[in-house]
Every structure is written in C-alpha cells, then in structure tokens.
Design a protein around this motif. Structure first.
Motif, PDB file in Angstrom:
ATOM      1  N   PRO A 191       0.831  -1.311   0.124  1.00 57.52           N
ATOM      2  CA  PRO A 191      -0.164   0.073  -0.095  1.00 57.52           C
ATOM      3  C   PRO A 191       0.978   1.138  -0.020  1.00 57.52           C
ATOM      4  CG  PRO A 191       0.058  -0.960   2.128  1.00 57.52           C
ATOM      5  CD  PRO A 191       0.710  -1.988   1.249  1.00 57.52           C
ATOM      6  N   GLU A 192       0.325   2.506  -0.621  1.00 58.27           N
ATOM      7  CA  GLU A 192       0.955   3.653  -0.495  1.00 58.27           C
ATOM      8  C   GLU A 192       1.613   3.818   0.781  1.00 58.27           C
ATOM      9  OE1 GLU A 192       2.821   6.987  -1.924  1.00 58.27           O
ATOM     10  OE2 GLU A 192       1.664   5.456  -3.241  1.00 58.27           O
ATOM     11  N   ARG A 193       1.182   3.680   2.121  1.00 58.05           N
ATOM     12  CA  ARG A 193       1.971   3.990   3.250  1.00 58.05           C
ATOM     13  C   ARG A 193       2.933   3.139   3.333  1.00 58.05           C
ATOM     14  NH1 ARG A 193       0.553   0.028   6.645  1.00 58.05           N
ATOM     15  NH2 ARG A 193      -1.287  -1.339   6.176  1.00 58.05           N
ATOM     16  N   CYS A 194       3.258   2.074   2.592  1.00 59.77           N
ATOM     17  CA  CYS A 194       4.584   1.360   2.804  1.00 59.77           C
ATOM     18  C   CYS A 194       5.582   1.453   1.779  1.00 59.77           C
ATOM     19  CB  CYS A 194       4.124   0.065   2.882  1.00 59.77           C
ATOM     20  SG  CYS A 194       3.016  -0.750   4.315  1.00 59.77           S
ATOM     21  N   ILE A 195       5.363   2.591   0.902  1.00 59.41           N
ATOM     22  CA  ILE A 195       6.291   2.603  -0.207  1.00 59.41           C
ATOM     23  C   ILE A 195       6.929   4.228   0.000  1.00 59.41           C
ATOM     24  CG2 ILE A 195       6.554   3.197  -2.434  1.00 59.41           C
ATOM     25  CD1 ILE A 195       3.989   1.684  -3.062  1.00 59.41           C
ATOM     26  N   PHE A 196       8.154   4.087   0.004  1.00 58.11           N
ATOM     27  CA  PHE A 196       9.103   5.176   0.364  1.00 58.11           C
ATOM     28  C   PHE A 196       9.977   5.550  -0.918  1.00 58.11           C
ATOM     29  CE2 PHE A 196       7.756   3.534   4.277  1.00 58.11           C
ATOM     30  CZ  PHE A 196       7.480   4.688   5.254  1.00 58.11           C
ATOM     31  N   ARG A 197       9.520   6.314  -1.749  1.00 57.31           N
ATOM     32  CA  ARG A 197      10.302   6.854  -2.906  1.00 57.31           C
ATOM     33  C   ARG A 197      11.565   7.779  -2.216  1.00 57.31           C
ATOM     34  NH1 ARG A 197       5.061   6.986  -3.443  1.00 57.31           N
ATOM     35  NH2 ARG A 197       4.110   5.183  -5.052  1.00 57.31           N
ATOM     36  N   ILE A 198      12.517   7.480  -2.471  1.00 53.79           N
ATOM     37  CA  ILE A 198      13.566   8.133  -1.615  1.00 53.79           C
ATOM     38  C   ILE A 198      14.351   9.162  -2.840  1.00 53.79           C
ATOM     39  CG2 ILE A 198      15.375   6.598  -2.215  1.00 53.79           C
ATOM     40  CD1 ILE A 198      16.467   6.996   0.694  1.00 53.79           C
ATOM     41  N   ASP A 199      14.542  10.377  -2.300  1.00 50.46           N
ATOM     42  CA  ASP A 199      15.201  11.521  -3.024  1.00 50.46           C
ATOM     43  C   ASP A 199      16.079  12.129  -2.071  1.00 50.46           C
ATOM     44  OD1 ASP A 199      16.133  13.815  -4.172  1.00 50.46           O
ATOM     45  OD2 ASP A 199      14.217  14.296  -5.056  1.00 50.46           O
ATOM     46  N   HIS A 200      17.311  11.660  -2.235  1.00 51.42           N
ATOM     47  CA  HIS A 200      18.364  12.110  -1.230  1.00 51.42           C
ATOM     48  C   HIS A 200      18.424  13.786  -0.876  1.00 51.42           C
ATOM     49  CE1 HIS A 200      20.992  12.757  -4.553  1.00 51.42           C
ATOM     50  NE2 HIS A 200      21.631  13.542  -3.908  1.00 51.42           N
ATOM     51  N   TYR A 201      17.719  14.375  -1.731  1.00 49.73           N
ATOM     52  CA  TYR A 201      17.746  15.921  -1.440  1.00 49.73           C
ATOM     53  C   TYR A 201      16.825  16.398  -0.607  1.00 49.73           C
ATOM     54  CZ  TYR A 201      20.702  18.283  -5.133  1.00 49.73           C
ATOM     55  OH  TYR A 201      21.799  18.760  -5.771  1.00 49.73           O
ATOM     56  N   LEU A 202      15.784  15.692  -0.156  1.00 46.63           N
ATOM     57  CA  LEU A 202      14.990  15.962   0.759  1.00 46.63           C
ATOM     58  C   LEU A 202      15.815  15.559   2.372  1.00 46.63           C
ATOM     59  CD1 LEU A 202      11.594  14.965  -0.624  1.00 46.63           C
ATOM     60  CD2 LEU A 202      12.728  16.920  -0.171  1.00 46.63           C
ATOM     61  N   GLY A 203      16.738  14.889   2.258  1.00 40.86           N
ATOM     62  CA  GLY A 203      17.554  14.357   3.373  1.00 40.86           C
ATOM     63  C   GLY A 203      18.465  15.566   3.822  1.00 40.86           C
ATOM     64  N   GLU A 440      21.258   8.939   6.029  1.00 46.67           N
ATOM     65  CA  GLU A 440      20.954   8.570   7.363  1.00 46.67           C
ATOM     66  C   GLU A 440      19.681   8.879   7.908  1.00 46.67           C
ATOM     67  OE1 GLU A 440      24.395   9.799  10.149  1.00 46.67           O
ATOM     68  OE2 GLU A 440      25.486  10.153   8.263  1.00 46.67           O
ATOM     69  N   ARG A 441      19.396  10.251   7.609  1.00 45.41           N
ATOM     70  CA  ARG A 441      18.059  10.716   8.017  1.00 45.41           C
ATOM     71  C   ARG A 441      17.129   9.920   7.413  1.00 45.41           C
ATOM     72  NH1 ARG A 441      15.266  15.385   9.862  1.00 45.41           N
ATOM     73  NH2 ARG A 441      13.294  14.856  10.051  1.00 45.41           N
ATOM     74  N   LEU A 442      16.977   9.793   5.922  1.00 41.86           N
ATOM     75  CA  LEU A 442      16.150   9.007   5.270  1.00 41.86           C
ATOM     76  C   LEU A 442      15.782   7.666   5.700  1.00 41.86           C
ATOM     77  CD1 LEU A 442      16.765  10.828   1.810  1.00 41.86           C
ATOM     78  CD2 LEU A 442      14.753  11.261   3.405  1.00 41.86           C
ATOM     79  N   LEU A 443      16.855   6.922   5.782  1.00 44.64           N
ATOM     80  CA  LEU A 443      16.930   5.555   6.326  1.00 44.64           C
ATOM     81  C   LEU A 443      16.356   5.514   7.684  1.00 44.64           C
ATOM     82  CD1 LEU A 443      20.054   3.935   4.830  1.00 44.64           C
ATOM     83  CD2 LEU A 443      17.711   3.470   4.239  1.00 44.64           C
ATOM     84  N   LEU A 444      16.704   6.299   8.685  1.00 41.40           N
ATOM     85  CA  LEU A 444      16.052   6.366   9.810  1.00 41.40           C
ATOM     86  C   LEU A 444      14.340   6.478   9.784  1.00 41.40           C
ATOM     87  CD1 LEU A 444      16.729   5.986  12.655  1.00 41.40           C
ATOM     88  CD2 LEU A 444      17.220   8.271  12.921  1.00 41.40           C
ATOM     89  N   ASP A 445      14.063   7.431   8.966  1.00 42.73           N
ATOM     90  CA  ASP A 445      12.604   7.784   8.753  1.00 42.73           C
ATOM     91  C   ASP A 445      11.902   6.673   8.187  1.00 42.73           C
ATOM     92  OD1 ASP A 445      12.948  10.380   9.646  1.00 42.73           O
ATOM     93  OD2 ASP A 445      12.528  11.358   7.890  1.00 42.73           O
ATOM     94  N   ALA A 446      12.483   5.854   7.351  1.00 41.86           N
ATOM     95  CA  ALA A 446      11.799   4.858   6.788  1.00 41.86           C
ATOM     96  C   ALA A 446      11.670   3.719   7.594  1.00 41.86           C
ATOM     97  CB  ALA A 446      12.726   4.210   5.461  1.00 41.86           C
ATOM     98  N   LEU A 447      12.807   3.479   8.680  1.00 39.92           N
ATOM     99  CA  LEU A 447      12.469   2.322   9.548  1.00 39.92           C
ATOM    100  C   LEU A 447      11.651   2.656  10.541  1.00 39.92           C
ATOM    101  CD1 LEU A 447      16.622   1.873  10.274  1.00 39.92           C
ATOM    102  CD2 LEU A 447      14.866   0.137   9.530  1.00 39.92           C
TER     103      LEU A 447
END
Length: 519
Positions: A191-203, A440-447
């Motif tokens: 589901p959409e809530r479980c998909i994390f499209r990563i853009d490293h600029y946002l980190g 680091e920031r984005l992976l922590l958020d995804a976890l």
C-alpha cells in the motif's frame, strides 16, 4: 530565570524508536550500497539509533561468501564514510548481523529462498515480520522485485504481524505513463503508506530547514507572495561531466535526471502553503497542490520559456573535456540536454505572476545547490537624483555545500551619499552539531515509517505531467543539434537571455545588469 524551550521537530524525531528490523538490500554489490547505504547504517549504529535485533541482508547475483561480502563492506566504509577513522568497536557490533544471499532478481524461486533465510536468521525472533526492502537496483527491476516479493509472501498487507516497507530509488518512471504503471504495480504488493520513494535531496539539512525558516519566522512569511517577491531562482549546478553514465544519461538528460525530481522538490517546498500540521500527509498535500497549480505548458510556452544545451569541448579545471556527443555510449547525433533552464508560473493567489526559474547542468564552473528569493525593487523616488543603481534585496538559501542562509540588503556608505550592498550570513557549520548524511536521515525515517521526506505517488505523477509537456514540445522542434556551452561556464548564453529579456539576471551574474533607478 531563563526558560529553555524544547525544539519543534519534523520527520523521524516525531516518531518513536526504531523497531528491530531485517533490512534487505537488492543490488547489494552495486555502487549505491557501498557509497551511501552501508555508511548510513554504520553511522546510525554509531549514534545509537539502531536497536538490538537488526539484521542486514545483501541480495545480489555475484558469487561470494558472507565473509567476503563483509570484508568488501568494511573497505567501503574506509573509502566512503564521512567520518574517519572507522570506529572498530561499532563495526565489530554491526558485522555479525550482516548476511549475504545470492539470488537472481528475475527468479521467483530465489525470493522463496530469501524468505526462508529471513525466517532462519538468529535475529528473527526479535525482528519478526518487520522487513525493510531497499531497491538499490536498475530501474527496470523495480516492478520485477516488487512482484516477486509478493509471490514469496513478503508483501505488506492484511495478515502481516509487523511492518513491511519498500524503498524505491529514483528515477521513478521515465514519463507519466511509466510512472503510473510502476505505481499500479507497486500498489498491488505494498500500500502507498508502505512505499518510500527516496530522493536524497529531501534528506539534506537545509532542505528540511525550508519549512522551519518559512513558517517559524514572522519576519519572512508575510513577505512570501506576489506583492513582495519579484521572482525565484532554483539552481542545481554540477562541475562533473556525465562520466561513465553515458548509456543512462543519453536516455534521461538533465530534465529527467534532475529537473523532474530534485528541482521539483525544492520548487514545491519553497512555494507551498502553510500545512495544517507537521504531519506527513498535511505537508505532502500542500506540495502536490503546488504542482497541480502549474498549468500544463503549451508547445509555444515551452519553446519561449525553456533553454536546453549540451557542454562542448574545453578545459574544466586542469582536465580536458570532450563534447557531450563524443562521450562514451552517447549518440553522435544526440539531442539530449546536459543543461536545462525552465521558467514556470503557479496559477494561485499567492504566486500569480511570479516566475520561478529552475536550472541545472553538468560541467559548470561551480558545484552548488541554492534557492534565491529576489524581492521587488523599492520605490526609487528618494534616490533617483543621487544614485544610478539600487540593488534588489536577495535571500539566498544554500542547500550545499556550506549550508546556510544569506540576506542581501542595501545600506549607506559612511560619509558618502551612496548605497552599497551588505550581507547577513548564517552558516550551519559554525555551530557545533553533528551533520548526518542525507541517507542517514532518510533511512531512519523509513525504519520507523515516517513518510514526510519521501515522495507520494500523486506528487511523482504531477511532476511528470509538467516534464512530459516540456519533452513533447522539444520533440516538435526540428533541430539537428543543441546550443553548446563551454565547460567551466555557468551554462549557455541563451539562459542569460531568458532572464535578461525580462529585466532580470541570475544570482551569480555580474551586477551590471541591475536596471537603473531612473528607468
């Protein structure tokens, strides 16, 4: 008695602790894993963010033992970690929980083997069904991996007693139809809530700071509209050429590689309305509204309001640069742009009539990412008889490098009836803070399942709607070559002219272009 206020926080710090999780990296032998993903997890471990019960499984076709995989990763830390030397105690605590699973991304049976391996790991009694799948693969495997995870019962949905999340790297599609198709495929498994499209600029720290700066300061937000702002410039400048990426780049170009994602992210954050809260969906709703408010440009508008070019031959630093068309795996008749500049407007109450200029390019003179807010010129009647020029006020938000905020304003020269420009400068690194890398920031958020800094499906599709219109207009032009710019410059003269014809200039252009107060 001084009262110390607790900071207001955005993103992962709003959530709870990281739960024990099995992290599976598809494409584990690739460059992204070694340069970014593994160092990010190492620093999360070093800074105390990862609990007991974490496991890391690399999935790739390469034939190697688990020990060989760990040794290669250890060397990657020595090569790419942003803090040196490597803390051997941290690595010793992390290494036993790193595993390797040989597998073919296209073979469903290998995913069954992965599922069995996850169930048999020593940490399985702690992480249970908490799985984070990272697609560090070529984009053509995104759908394949998702579908095979579903076939192996590793999908997210009813009956799963835990969290199963999917991180997808860019590029997310190559146009609007392909992005929609990919979204549909992923949604069949996650589901959409479980998909994390990563853009490293946002980190990046100063990208996250945009919301705090805008909405946490009463002196700026009242000025943030068409009444006070003349225009906005967003620049992502790169000194590198395309290097060894010719095969990919000649199909993508600057518009697909950078404009559709990185620059559009900065565009939405600088232009969005105040969200109802700092919750993820409130922020992401406002970002999508910005894109929806950009009318689909006609071919005539694109041709009038865009510039595309390729770098030609020249010298960049001490290195000889060959023209883009002569790079490896690039067509000798290529019309792919290595530089793009696009003028956009937002059709809403706040921004009506305010142009946004977005530009990015390869082989430029400087490497930086910056947002320039250029304010309207003040009434000049007081200075018309004594001064020839008066500078506009600029607010520059530097994303990288030397993250900071710079305000340019006018002040009187002592003992003379003249005005000169002055600056107030703020640099993040003047403060004694640890600066995590974006991953680091984005992976922590995804976890922990915090999606604020990740891109939602409708945002991706709206960005592609705009880029597809630009690409379509370019295809209608009958060109046999694109304009060239010299390596080590800031792009083609046509980009300067795009602003000059409206009485404007780029923030890194000479100040002579400032209009006279008498005009």
């Amino acid at each position: 008695m001084m009262t110390v206020r607790q900071p207001v926080l955005l993103g992962q710090t709003m959530g709870g602790k990281v739960p024990p999780t099995a992290v599976v990296i598809f494409g584990a032998s690739g460059d992204l894993t070694h340069r970014k993903i593994l160092p990010a997890f190492y620093h999360l471990k070093k800074n105390g963010h990862l609990p007991e019960g974490m496991a890391f499984v690399g999935f790739a076709r390469r034939e190697q033992s688990e020990q060989q995989f760990r040794e290669v990763l250890r060397q990657s830390l020595a090569d790419f970690s942003h803090t040196q030397p490597i803390d051997n105690a941290v690595w010793a605590a992390l290494e036993p929980h790193i595993y390797y699973q040989k597998g073919d991304l296209s073979n469903p049976d290998d995913y069954q083997g992965l599922a069995e391996r996850l169930r048999s790991l020593p940490e399985a009694n702690l992480f249970g069904q908490n799985h984070l799948f990272y697609l560090a693969t070529a984009p053509n495997f995104f759908s394949v991996v998702a579908e095979n995870l579903g076939k192996a019962g590793l999908h997210a949905g009813p009956g799963v007693n835990g969290s199963r999340r999917l991180i997808v790297e860019k590029p997310f599609g190559t146009d609007l139809p392909s992005a929609r198709c990919l979204n549909e495929t992923l949604h069949q498994v996650f589901p959409e809530r479980c998909i994390f499209r990563i853009d490293h600029y946002l980190g990046k720290e100063n990208v996250q700071n945009l919301l705090y700066f805008r909405f946490g300061n009463s002196i700026f937000e009242p000025l943030w509209d068409r009444r006070y702002i003349d225009h906005v410039q967003i620049t992502v400048a790169e000194t590198q050429t395309i290097g060894s990426r010719g095969g990919y780049y000649d199909m993508a170009g600057a518009s697909r590689d950078m404009l559709q994602n990185h620059l559009m992210q900065l565009f939405t954050l600088i232009a969005m309305e105040p969200p109802a809260s700092l919750e993820a969906e409130a922020i992401r709703d406002e970002k999508v509204k910005v894109l929806r408010s950009v009318p689909t440009p006609s071919s005539e508008e694109v041709q009038r309001n865009s510039v595309r070019a390729q770098y030609g031959p020249g010298i960049l630093g001490a290195k000889t640069v060959r023209p883009y068309r002569e790079e490896d795996r690039v067509s000798r008749r290529s019309l792919t742009e290595t530089y793009v500049c696009l003028r956009l407007e937002i059709d809403n109450w706040r921004w009506s009539g305010v142009p946004f200029y977005l530009r990015t390019g390869k082989a430029l003179s400087r490497q930086y990412t910056e947002i320039c807010i250029v304010f309207n010129r003040p009434p000049c009647v007081l200075f018309a008889h004594s001064l020839k020029h008066i500078a506009r006020n600029w607010l520059k938000i530097r994303i990288q490098p030397s993250e900071g905020i710079h305000l340019l304003f006018n002040t009187k020269v002592p003992a003379q009836p003249l005005i000169e420009e002055a600056r107030m400068d703020f640099y993040y690194r003047q403060r004694d803070h640890y600066f995590p890398e974006a991953y680091e920031r984005l992976l922590l958020d995804a976890l922990i399942g915090e999606p604020t800094l990740f891109t939602r499906s409708d945002e991706v599709e709206q960005a592609w709607r705009i880029i597809d219109a630009v690409q379509g207009a370019w295809r209608e032009e009958e060109l046999d070559r694109l304009p060239l710019y010299a390596p080590g410059s800031m792009g083609p003269v046509e980009a300067e002219e795009l602003l000059r014809r409206e009485g404007r200039r780029w923030g890194d252009s000479p100040c002579e272009e400032e209009e006279s107060v008498r005009e």
